[in-house]
Write a protein that holds these residues in place. Structure first.
Motif, PDB file in Angstrom:
ATOM      1  N   ARG A 149      -5.143   6.982   5.423  1.00  0.00           N
ATOM      2  CA  ARG A 149      -6.398   7.234   4.714  1.00  0.00           C
ATOM      3  C   ARG A 149      -7.272   8.284   5.405  1.00  0.00           C
ATOM      4  O   ARG A 149      -8.310   8.666   4.886  1.00  0.00           O
ATOM      5  CB  ARG A 149      -7.170   5.933   4.529  1.00  0.00           C
ATOM      6  N   ASP A 202       0.841  -1.186   0.000  1.00  0.00           N
ATOM      7  CA  ASP A 202       0.000   0.000   0.000  1.00  0.00           C
ATOM      8  C   ASP A 202       0.886   1.250   0.000  1.00  0.00           C
ATOM      9  O   ASP A 202       1.338   1.720   1.043  1.00  0.00           O
ATOM     10  CB  ASP A 202      -0.904  -0.027   1.232  1.00  0.00           C
ATOM     11  N   ARG A 225       0.187   4.357  -0.601  1.00  0.00           N
ATOM     12  CA  ARG A 225      -0.405   5.492   0.128  1.00  0.00           C
ATOM     13  C   ARG A 225      -0.105   5.395   1.620  1.00  0.00           C
ATOM     14  O   ARG A 225       0.221   6.388   2.263  1.00  0.00           O
ATOM     15  CB  ARG A 225      -1.906   5.524  -0.112  1.00  0.00           C
ATOM     16  N   GLU A 226      -0.226   4.198   2.173  1.00  0.00           N
ATOM     17  CA  GLU A 226       0.033   4.012   3.612  1.00  0.00           C
ATOM     18  C   GLU A 226       1.509   4.250   3.922  1.00  0.00           C
ATOM     19  O   GLU A 226       1.844   4.935   4.888  1.00  0.00           O
ATOM     20  CB  GLU A 226      -0.388   2.609   4.064  1.00  0.00           C
TER      21      GLU A 226
END
Length: 111
Positions: free
Chosen positions: A93, A62, A64-65
């Motif tokens: 998120r 992930d 984004r994480e």
């Protein structure tokens, strides 16, 4: 630090690490969100929760994480004693500035 709170923090980190070792990063994140809420006012432990979230994000692939946790680690070290958004789960998120509802159990531990 009160005994009950310390036990809850230790349990969250132990469980999260076990899940990460078993490559169950989604389950680890549940424990890490709990650890994050409980440690927000303790810079080293707060940063530790973000480091482990970065690791879980890496396991999940992930991006984004992973990218979202990097600035949060630094912010945890610098700002934890000044201001934190109570109840924020610490995940990439959600906004790092957004307070969130907190369970009665966690509220009791933090009092």
């Amino acid at each position: 630090m009160q005994v009950e709170l310390r036990k809850a923090i230790d349990e969250a980190f132990v469980q999260a690490r076990q899940e990460l070792r078993a490559r169950r990063s989604a389950e680890a994140m549940v424990w890490l969100e709990r650890a994050h809420i409980l440690t927000q006012r303790r810079p080293w432990l707060h940063a530790r929760s973000h480091c482990l979230m970065l690791r879980a994000g890496w396991q999940q692939g992930d991006v984004r994480e992973v990218l979202g946790q990097m600035p949060r680690i630094l912010a945890a070290l610098l700002f934890s004693r000044i201001w934190v958004p109570i109840g924020n789960t610490g995940r990439a998120r959600v906004s790092a500035f957004q307070p969130m509802p907190i369970s009665e159990e966690l509220r009791r531990l933090l009092e």
